[in-house]
Scaffold this motif. Structure first.
Motif, short mmCIF file in Angstrom:
data_model
loop_
_atom_site.label_atom_id
_atom_site.label_comp_id
_atom_site.label_asym_id
_atom_site.label_seq_id
_atom_site.Cartn_x
_atom_site.Cartn_y
_atom_site.Cartn_z
N MET A 89 54.87 86.43 -38.49
CA MET A 89 55.82 85.35 -38.52
C MET A 89 57.24 85.86 -38.69
O MET A 89 58.16 85.24 -38.27
CB MET A 89 55.42 84.40 -39.65
CG MET A 89 56.37 83.26 -39.85
SD MET A 89 56.73 82.45 -38.30
CE MET A 89 58.43 82.14 -38.52
N ARG A 90 57.39 87.02 -39.26
CA ARG A 90 58.73 87.55 -39.47
C ARG A 90 59.51 87.63 -38.16
O ARG A 90 60.72 87.51 -38.16
CB ARG A 90 58.66 88.93 -40.12
CG ARG A 90 58.14 88.90 -41.53
CD ARG A 90 58.36 90.27 -42.17
NE ARG A 90 57.56 90.66 -43.27
CZ ARG A 90 57.32 90.00 -44.37
NH1 ARG A 90 57.74 88.80 -44.52
NH2 ARG A 90 56.61 90.50 -45.34
N LEU A 91 58.82 87.84 -37.07
CA LEU A 91 59.48 87.92 -35.77
C LEU A 91 60.29 86.66 -35.49
O LEU A 91 61.42 86.72 -35.01
CB LEU A 91 58.45 88.14 -34.66
CG LEU A 91 59.01 88.18 -33.23
CD1 LEU A 91 59.93 89.38 -33.07
CD2 LEU A 91 57.89 88.24 -32.23
N LEU A 92 59.76 85.49 -35.81
CA LEU A 92 60.46 84.23 -35.52
C LEU A 92 61.64 84.00 -36.45
O LEU A 92 62.39 83.05 -36.26
CB LEU A 92 59.49 83.06 -35.58
CG LEU A 92 58.41 83.06 -34.50
CD1 LEU A 92 57.53 81.83 -34.63
CD2 LEU A 92 59.00 83.15 -33.11
N GLN A 93 61.84 84.84 -37.45
CA GLN A 93 63.01 84.75 -38.30
C GLN A 93 64.20 85.48 -37.68
O GLN A 93 65.33 85.28 -38.09
CB GLN A 93 62.70 85.32 -39.69
CG GLN A 93 61.68 84.49 -40.43
CD GLN A 93 61.21 85.17 -41.71
OE1 GLN A 93 61.34 86.38 -41.87
NE2 GLN A 93 60.66 84.39 -42.61
N ALA A 94 63.94 86.32 -36.68
CA ALA A 94 65.00 87.05 -36.00
C ALA A 94 65.71 86.11 -35.02
O ALA A 94 65.23 85.01 -34.73
CB ALA A 94 64.41 88.24 -35.24
N SER A 95 66.83 86.55 -34.50
CA SER A 95 67.56 85.74 -33.52
C SER A 95 66.72 85.61 -32.25
O SER A 95 65.91 86.51 -31.94
CB SER A 95 68.90 86.39 -33.20
OG SER A 95 68.70 87.52 -32.37
N PRO A 96 66.89 84.53 -31.51
CA PRO A 96 66.14 84.39 -30.25
C PRO A 96 66.36 85.57 -29.30
O PRO A 96 65.43 86.00 -28.63
CB PRO A 96 66.67 83.08 -29.66
CG PRO A 96 67.11 82.30 -30.86
CD PRO A 96 67.66 83.34 -31.82
N ALA A 97 67.57 86.11 -29.25
CA ALA A 97 67.84 87.25 -28.38
C ALA A 97 67.01 88.47 -28.80
O ALA A 97 66.45 89.18 -27.96
CB ALA A 97 69.33 87.59 -28.38
N THR A 98 66.89 88.69 -30.10
CA THR A 98 66.08 89.80 -30.61
C THR A 98 64.61 89.57 -30.33
O THR A 98 63.89 90.48 -29.90
CB THR A 98 66.32 90.00 -32.12
OG1 THR A 98 67.71 90.31 -32.32
CG2 THR A 98 65.46 91.11 -32.68
N VAL A 99 64.14 88.35 -30.54
CA VAL A 99 62.74 88.02 -30.26
C VAL A 99 62.44 88.28 -28.78
O VAL A 99 61.43 88.89 -28.43
CB VAL A 99 62.42 86.56 -30.64
CG1 VAL A 99 61.04 86.14 -30.15
CG2 VAL A 99 62.54 86.38 -32.15
N ARG A 100 63.33 87.83 -27.91
CA ARG A 100 63.13 88.02 -26.47
C ARG A 100 63.06 89.51 -26.12
O ARG A 100 62.17 89.96 -25.42
CB ARG A 100 64.25 87.34 -25.69
CG ARG A 100 64.08 87.41 -24.18
CD ARG A 100 65.20 86.71 -23.43
NE ARG A 100 66.52 87.19 -23.77
CZ ARG A 100 67.05 88.32 -23.31
NH1 ARG A 100 66.38 89.10 -22.50
NH2 ARG A 100 68.27 88.67 -23.67
N ARG A 101 64.00 90.29 -26.66
CA ARG A 101 64.01 91.73 -26.38
C ARG A 101 62.74 92.42 -26.88
O ARG A 101 62.14 93.23 -26.19
CB ARG A 101 65.24 92.40 -27.00
CG ARG A 101 66.50 92.21 -26.18
CD ARG A 101 67.64 93.12 -26.63
NE ARG A 101 68.05 92.93 -28.02
CZ ARG A 101 68.91 91.99 -28.42
NH1 ARG A 101 69.45 91.17 -27.57
NH2 ARG A 101 69.23 91.90 -29.69
N LEU A 102 62.32 92.09 -28.11
CA LEU A 102 61.13 92.71 -28.68
C LEU A 102 59.87 92.32 -27.92
O LEU A 102 59.00 93.16 -27.66
CB LEU A 102 60.99 92.36 -30.16
CG LEU A 102 62.00 93.01 -31.09
CD1 LEU A 102 61.89 92.43 -32.49
CD2 LEU A 102 61.84 94.51 -31.10
N MET A 103 59.77 91.06 -27.54
CA MET A 103 58.58 90.63 -26.79
C MET A 103 58.54 91.25 -25.39
O MET A 103 57.47 91.51 -24.86
CB MET A 103 58.51 89.11 -26.72
CG MET A 103 58.13 88.50 -28.07
SD MET A 103 57.86 86.75 -28.01
CE MET A 103 56.26 86.68 -27.20
N ASN A 104 59.71 91.53 -24.81
CA ASN A 104 59.74 92.14 -23.49
C ASN A 104 59.28 93.59 -23.49
O ASN A 104 58.88 94.11 -22.46
CB ASN A 104 61.12 92.01 -22.86
CG ASN A 104 61.36 90.63 -22.29
OD1 ASN A 104 60.43 89.90 -21.99
ND2 ASN A 104 62.62 90.26 -22.15
#
Length: 168
Positions: free
Chosen positions: A1-16
């Motif tokens: 869940m910690r991932l969703l605490q990051a900014s949307p741009a960071t989440v997008r980059r990490l998921m990519n």
């Protein structure tokens, strides 16, 4: 869940760069700042085609897998359990070239689910997304059933607040 605490741009980059996406050619092209929309694309490569030379069905499914749950987790918070319960995929046309999926979460659906789960009841909700080709034709229709439940209070344990916890 910690991932969703990051900014949307960071989440997008990490998921990519997450191996299930990166190694199949899946890319998140847009993640709405309010987590109400996601755009995903899948490009065609030799390693993600099946024996018929079209997109492997598992890749079409994978490109749609986490997003309904992820958006709901973000909005419902830590005091709810949210997880994928069931899924269906209907192949309508061979997927060739680049394909896309657009997820849009209606805030009214979030509030309706919050109210339905307020007493701790399990709520099962179906969401759909179409995968389309460059002509706009629907290649596959994916339905995901999401389980939502407000966490039960445990005696002596304070109620959680803030962000969400995920299962699934």
């Amino acid at each position: 869940m910690r991932l969703l605490q990051a900014s949307p741009a960071t989440v997008r980059r990490l998921m990519n760069v997450w191996p299930p996406f990166a190694f199949t050619g899946i890319r998140i092209t847009r993640l709405d700042p309010e987590y109400l929309g996601v755009s995903v694309r899948l490009r065609s490569y030799w390693w993600n085609k099946n024996v018929a030379g079209v997109h492997f069905g598992g890749s079409l499914f994978a490109m749609t897998d986490p997003f309904w749950m992820m958006m709901l987790l973000h909005h419902l918070g830590r005091d709810h359990v949210v997880w994928d319960r069931a899924a269906e995929i209907e192949f309508l046309k061979p997927g060739k070239g680049e394909v896309r999926a657009e997820f849009v979460l209606d805030p009214a659906d979030v509030e309706r689910l919050r109210k339905l789960a307020a007493g701790g009841e399990k709520v099962l909700e179906w969401f759909s997304v179409d995968v389309t080709d460059s002509s706009g034709d629907v290649v596959a229709r994916i339905r995901k059933q999401v389980h939502v439940r407000r966490k039960r209070e445990r005696p002596g344990v304070p109620e959680p607040s803030g962000t969400a916890a995920a299962h699934g």
